[in-house]
Scaffold this active site. Structure first.
Site, PDB file in Angstrom:
ATOM      1  N   GLU A   1       0.824  -1.214   0.000  1.00 53.02           N
ATOM      2  CA  GLU A   1       0.000   0.000   0.000  1.00 53.02           C
ATOM      3  C   GLU A   1       0.857   1.263   0.000  1.00 53.02           C
ATOM      4  O   GLU A   1       0.458   2.288  -0.538  1.00 53.02           O
ATOM      5  CB  GLU A   1      -0.951   0.011   1.192  1.00 53.02           C
ATOM      6  CG  GLU A   1      -2.085  -1.008   1.106  1.00 53.02           C
ATOM      7  CD  GLU A   1      -1.700  -2.378   1.633  1.00 53.02           C
ATOM      8  OE1 GLU A   1      -0.507  -2.599   1.930  1.00 53.02           O
ATOM      9  OE2 GLU A   1      -2.600  -3.246   1.743  1.00 53.02           O
TER      10      GLU A   1
ATOM     11  N   PHE B   1     -11.602  -7.705  13.906  1.00 53.58           N
ATOM     12  CA  PHE B   1     -10.495  -8.037  13.027  1.00 53.58           C
ATOM     13  C   PHE B   1     -10.218  -6.896  12.050  1.00 53.58           C
ATOM     14  O   PHE B   1     -11.111  -6.412  11.380  1.00 53.58           O
ATOM     15  CB  PHE B   1     -10.814  -9.331  12.258  1.00 53.58           C
ATOM     16  CG  PHE B   1      -9.726  -9.754  11.318  1.00 53.58           C
ATOM     17  CD1 PHE B   1      -8.460 -10.093  11.804  1.00 53.58           C
ATOM     18  CD2 PHE B   1      -9.950  -9.804   9.955  1.00 53.58           C
ATOM     19  CE1 PHE B   1      -7.448 -10.480  10.935  1.00 53.58           C
ATOM     20  CE2 PHE B   1      -8.934 -10.187   9.076  1.00 53.58           C
ATOM     21  CZ  PHE B   1      -7.691 -10.517   9.567  1.00 53.58           C
ATOM     22  N   GLN B   2      -8.978  -6.445  12.018  1.00 51.15           N
ATOM     23  CA  GLN B   2      -8.505  -5.381  11.122  1.00 51.15           C
ATOM     24  C   GLN B   2      -9.254  -4.065  11.303  1.00 51.15           C
ATOM     25  O   GLN B   2      -9.459  -3.319  10.347  1.00 51.15           O
ATOM     26  CB  GLN B   2      -8.561  -5.844   9.657  1.00 51.15           C
ATOM     27  CG  GLN B   2      -7.623  -7.030   9.421  1.00 51.15           C
ATOM     28  CD  GLN B   2      -7.356  -7.328   7.971  1.00 51.15           C
ATOM     29  OE1 GLN B   2      -8.224  -7.142   7.125  1.00 51.15           O
ATOM     30  NE2 GLN B   2      -6.156  -7.816   7.679  1.00 51.15           N
TER      31      GLN B   2
ATOM     32  N   LYS C   1     -17.768  -1.415   5.585  1.00 48.15           N
ATOM     33  CA  LYS C   1     -18.126  -2.425   4.579  1.00 48.15           C
ATOM     34  C   LYS C   1     -19.640  -2.522   4.377  1.00 48.15           C
ATOM     35  O   LYS C   1     -20.107  -2.682   3.246  1.00 48.15           O
ATOM     36  CB  LYS C   1     -17.553  -3.776   5.001  1.00 48.15           C
ATOM     37  CG  LYS C   1     -17.826  -4.878   3.991  1.00 48.15           C
ATOM     38  CD  LYS C   1     -16.923  -6.081   4.179  1.00 48.15           C
ATOM     39  CE  LYS C   1     -17.261  -7.147   3.134  1.00 48.15           C
ATOM     40  NZ  LYS C   1     -16.292  -8.244   3.149  1.00 48.15           N
TER      41      LYS C   1
ATOM     42  N   MET D   1      23.799   9.475   3.242  1.00 46.41           N
ATOM     43  CA  MET D   1      23.586  10.758   3.906  1.00 46.41           C
ATOM     44  C   MET D   1      23.865  10.658   5.404  1.00 46.41           C
ATOM     45  O   MET D   1      24.408  11.594   6.003  1.00 46.41           O
ATOM     46  CB  MET D   1      22.154  11.253   3.657  1.00 46.41           C
ATOM     47  CG  MET D   1      21.885  12.644   4.170  1.00 46.41           C
ATOM     48  SD  MET D   1      23.032  13.857   3.488  1.00 46.41           S
ATOM     49  CE  MET D   1      22.063  14.549   2.163  1.00 46.41           C
TER      50      MET D   1
HETATM   51  C1  LIG Z   1      11.860   5.979   5.839  1.00 44.19           C
HETATM   52  C2  LIG Z   1      13.122   6.650   6.241  1.00 44.19           C
HETATM   53  N1  LIG Z   1      13.945   6.077   7.153  1.00 44.19           N
HETATM   54  C3  LIG Z   1      15.097   6.685   7.516  1.00 44.19           C
HETATM   55  C4  LIG Z   1      15.449   7.880   6.978  1.00 44.19           C
HETATM   56  C5  LIG Z   1      16.738   8.578   7.423  1.00 44.19           C
HETATM   57  N2  LIG Z   1      17.670   8.698   6.266  1.00 44.19           N
HETATM   58  C6  LIG Z   1      17.780   9.828   5.553  1.00 44.19           C
HETATM   59  S1  LIG Z   1      18.837   9.681   4.261  1.00 44.19           S
HETATM   60  C7  LIG Z   1      19.218   8.111   4.681  1.00 44.19           C
HETATM   61  C8  LIG Z   1      20.189   7.326   3.849  1.00 44.19           C
HETATM   62  C9  LIG Z   1      19.629   6.936   2.536  1.00 44.19           C
HETATM   63  O1  LIG Z   1      20.455   5.991   1.909  1.00 44.19           O
HETATM   64  P1  LIG Z   1      20.363   5.731   0.370  1.00 44.19           P
HETATM   65  O2  LIG Z   1      18.960   5.602  -0.057  1.00 44.19           O
HETATM   66  O3  LIG Z   1      21.264   4.605   0.018  1.00 44.19           O
HETATM   67  O4  LIG Z   1      20.880   7.100  -0.238  1.00 44.19           O
HETATM   68  P2  LIG Z   1      22.354   7.749  -0.219  1.00 44.19           P
HETATM   69  O5  LIG Z   1      22.361   8.768   0.865  1.00 44.19           O
HETATM   70  O6  LIG Z   1      23.339   6.649   0.036  1.00 44.19           O
HETATM   71  O7  LIG Z   1      22.498   8.366  -1.560  1.00 44.19           O
HETATM   72  C10 LIG Z   1      18.514   7.718   5.820  1.00 44.19           C
HETATM   73  C11 LIG Z   1      18.635   6.398   6.472  1.00 44.19           C
HETATM   74  C12 LIG Z   1      14.551   8.462   6.065  1.00 44.19           C
HETATM   75  N3  LIG Z   1      14.781   9.662   5.509  1.00 44.19           N
HETATM   76  N4  LIG Z   1      13.429   7.817   5.689  1.00 44.19           N
END
Ligand SMILES: Cc1ncc(C[n+]2csc(CCOP(=O)(O)OP(=O)(O)O)c2C)c(N)n1
Ligand SMILES: [Mg+2]
Length: 624
Positions: free
Chosen positions: A72, A134-135, A184, A532
């Site tokens: 979803e 349920f749900q 529903k 990042m």
């Molecule tokens: C759902 C979610 N979980 C955690 C984060 C925290 N977060 C921000 S950037 C990042 C790293 C992303 O890694 P990747 O997709 O490999 O991109 P890169 O920075 O390596 O280009 C994380 C864990 C987030 N923004 N969203």
């Protein structure tokens, strides 16, 4: 009039026919008929016990294409991609309980970025509500802080009004997500359809227009300013005001910087463009807004002083002074006069106090300003200001190079077999994509370093070209959003520039792409890390790795997970590229493919996104 059951409809007019509106119909059929009347052509819907009545009705719709996402969250992100690419409401559907809760992240994302989405959820029968059946989850209650509006339908006769209102609310004024939760038993009730022609919502008046007096005041401020800057956001795009903005900027010769949400609202190739501003924005955009600053120490205290002045007039149009834009908000355009035009008064003086706040439809305001300027053109040219900006652009252009860190990195040892000059930097791959697509592709992204580079090294010429989770920063957004955009714009090249971490979060949508024949491409900048977060570890935590490695620690030479094998499982073509010499041909094959396609580009993890203003700091702290 004889009642028409789903079964008899099928036997009378075949499985693909719409219900006969002159006859009574089921609540579920009525809802589908309402969606058709709203012009919905696509719905991303995942069935379950509480929503399968809708799915039965959808099988009989001739107008609506029902796409089954494989999660979803993929469905709601795809609906968002559709909405961001078109401006029309994206529509998704889920069953009660876990189906509905899986929509939450997407709704929060749509709320943060003001994207029109209508999410329809099945709910347990009314007699079961509050019994913990349920749900059962209170989806109406759970989503209240992240929707523009929501409905729990308690009378089948309300369905036409509710759906009409839901679409009206989602797309008008400041757009946003709307939830329609339908028990529903209501879906199963018979009803005589009566469709309202108009929407009337007490207290909801989304059309607001600035009056001429205040617009004249703005022109007066411009004529006395020396260093004006336009700071524009997603409001320009959702308000369909790009053309009016371009005319206004050209008539006034005011340079334009945008937020990430505003990217493409003004062509980034235009001489007046300062690209986007903020934490990872162009240095010259940040200087133009807040001035150049110097940070000195006075004992334990940091003193930030301005060395070159920035804007003395900031025209903030369709923006919300997000912290990723302002940094330390007291220092954001500290010495300038700020004029804020927005459709949503709740944004006024929320994050940054402004001198003049004007509630208006932004397109109306800009068109009116343009008409006034036509009658009484501005004589000022801001020559000295443009000279200063040209100097800043020269001083700190966006750029990248193969650094010592790259050459000494594990990536080089493990994968490059001594071919140092064959290393592919992530920025390089994006610049090549820009070249090979002629800057014309619709780009979606995940969240992380690759997202920022996708903003920096692709130049966006038109609105709705960069679709990215900006306010929420939701990893996993890129590929499903690309599917939604590609369904909406089948003739456009749609490329998801993704990170290995982000892509994996909705990898199951490769199945949707293959089965539904949606030729969205994914360019994975695979650094085997949560890049990042690694960057923040490097800058603020002495490079101590806190669960940011995505590869297999016992076999670091191997690229893990193996996207080639994964893609094969989904029947989606995939290539991996490690060496620069192979990149161009591989990318060309990806772009020429008529199928969904995955290009796994292996890049070093040592790169940092620059410029970088650490959170809550000032332009004086910018690393560039
Ligand atoms: C759902 C979610 N979980 C955690 C984060 C925290 N977060 C921000 S950037 C990042 C790293 C992303 O890694 P990747 O997709 O490999 O991109 P890169 O920075 O390596 O280009 C994380 C864990 C987030 N923004 N969203
Ligand atoms: Mg990564």
């Amino acid at each position: 009039m004889s009642p028409t059951s789903a079964k008899s409809l099928k036997s009378k007019s075949g499985p693909q026919s719409s219900p006969d509106l002159s006859q009574s119909m089921l609540g579920s059929e009525l809802l589908v008929a309402c969606l058709e009347r709203e012009g919905v052509d696509t719905i991303f819907a995942y069935p379950g016990g509480a929503s399968m009545e809708f799915h039965q009705a959808l099988t009989r719709s001739k107008k609506i294409r029902t796409i089954l996402p494989r999660h979803e969250q993929g469905g709601v992100f795809a609906a968002e991609g559709y909405a961001r690419a078109t401006g029309r409401a994206g529509v998704c559907m889920a069953t009660s309980g876990p189906g509905a809760t899986n929509l939450v992240t997407g709704l929060a994302d749509a709320y943060m970025d003001s994207i029109p989405v209508v999410a329809i959820t099945g709910q347990v029968p009314q007699s079961m509500i509050g019994k913990g059946g349920f749900q059962e989850t209170d989806f109406f209650g759970m989503t209240l802080p992240i929707v523009k509006h929501s409905y729990l339908v308690t009378d089948v006769n309300d369905i036409p009004r509710v759906i009409k209102e839901a679409f009206h609310v989602a797309v008008t004024g400041r757009p946003g997500p709307v939830v329609v939760d339908v028990p529903k038993n209501i879906q199963q009730q018979r009803v005589q359809a009566v469709f309202p022609k108009e929407v009337s919502l007490r207290g909801y008046r989304p059309e607001v227009q600035a009056d001429d007096d205040v617009l004249n005041e703005i022109l007066g401020l411009i004529s006395t300013a020396e260093r004006p800057v336009l700071y524009v956001g997603g409001g320009i795009i959702s308000g369909e005001a790009s053309e009016a903005l371009r005319k206004f900027a050209e008539a006034t010769q005011i340079p334009v910087t945008s937020t990430i949400m505003g990217v493409g609202s003004f062509p980034e190739t235009h001489p007046l463009s300062l690209r986007w501003l903020g934490m990872h924005g162009a240095a010259y955009a940040n200087w133009a807004v807040s001035g150049e600053m110097q940070v000195t120490k006075n004992g334990d205290q940091e003193v930030v002083t301005q060395t070159v002045p920035g804007a003395d007039l900031l025209l903030a149009f369709g923006v919300r002074f997000d912290d990723r834009v302002t940094g330390k908000v007291e220092k954001f355009c500290e010495k300038g006069t700020i004029v804020h035009i927005d459709i949503d008064a709740s944004e006024f003086n929320k994050n940054r106090k402004v001198q003049l706040a004007v509630r208006s439809d932004i397109r109306y305001a800009l068109e009116r300003l343009n008409a006034m300027l036509k009658k009484r053109p501005l004589t000022k040219k801001f020559t000295a200001w443009h000279k200063q900006i040209a100097h800043w652009k020269e001083k700190a252009p966006l750029g990248y190079r193969v650094t010592e860190e790259v050459l000494k990195s594990q990536h080089m040892r493990d994968h490059m077999e001594g071919c140092a000059d064959e290393v592919i930097l992530p920025q390089m791959a994006i610049a090549m994509l820009y070249e090979l697509t002629g800057g014309e592709a619709i780009i979606t992204t995940g969240v992380g370093q690759h997202q920022m580079w996708a903003g920096q090294y692709y130049r966006y010429k038109f609105p709705r070209q960069l679709l990215t989770s900006a306010g929420l920063g939701a990893m996993g957004y890129g590929y499903p959003a690309a599917l939604g955009a590609k369904v909406a714009c089948p003739d456009r090249q749609v490329v998801d520039i993704d990170g290995d971490g982000s892509f994996l979060m909705n990898v199951q949508e490769l199945a949707t792409a293959h089965i539904e024949k949606i030729a969205a491409k994914a360019l994975i900048l695979n650094n085997q890390h949560l890049g990042m977060v690694v960057q923040w570890e490097d800058r603020f935590y002495k490079s101590n790795r806190g669960h940011t490695y995505l590869g297999d620690p016992e076999n670091m030479k191997q690229i893990y997970p193996d996207y080639l094998a994964i893609a094969r499982g989904f029947n989606v073509p995939c290539e991996r590229v490690m060496f620069k010499r192979d990149l161009r041909a591989a990318m060309t094959r990806m772009l020429e493919s008529k199928e969904p396609y995955l290009l796994d580009v292996i890049v070093p993890y040592t790169e940092h996104v620059l410029p970088f203003i650490p959170a809550g700091r000032t332009v004086g702290h910018m690393i560039y």
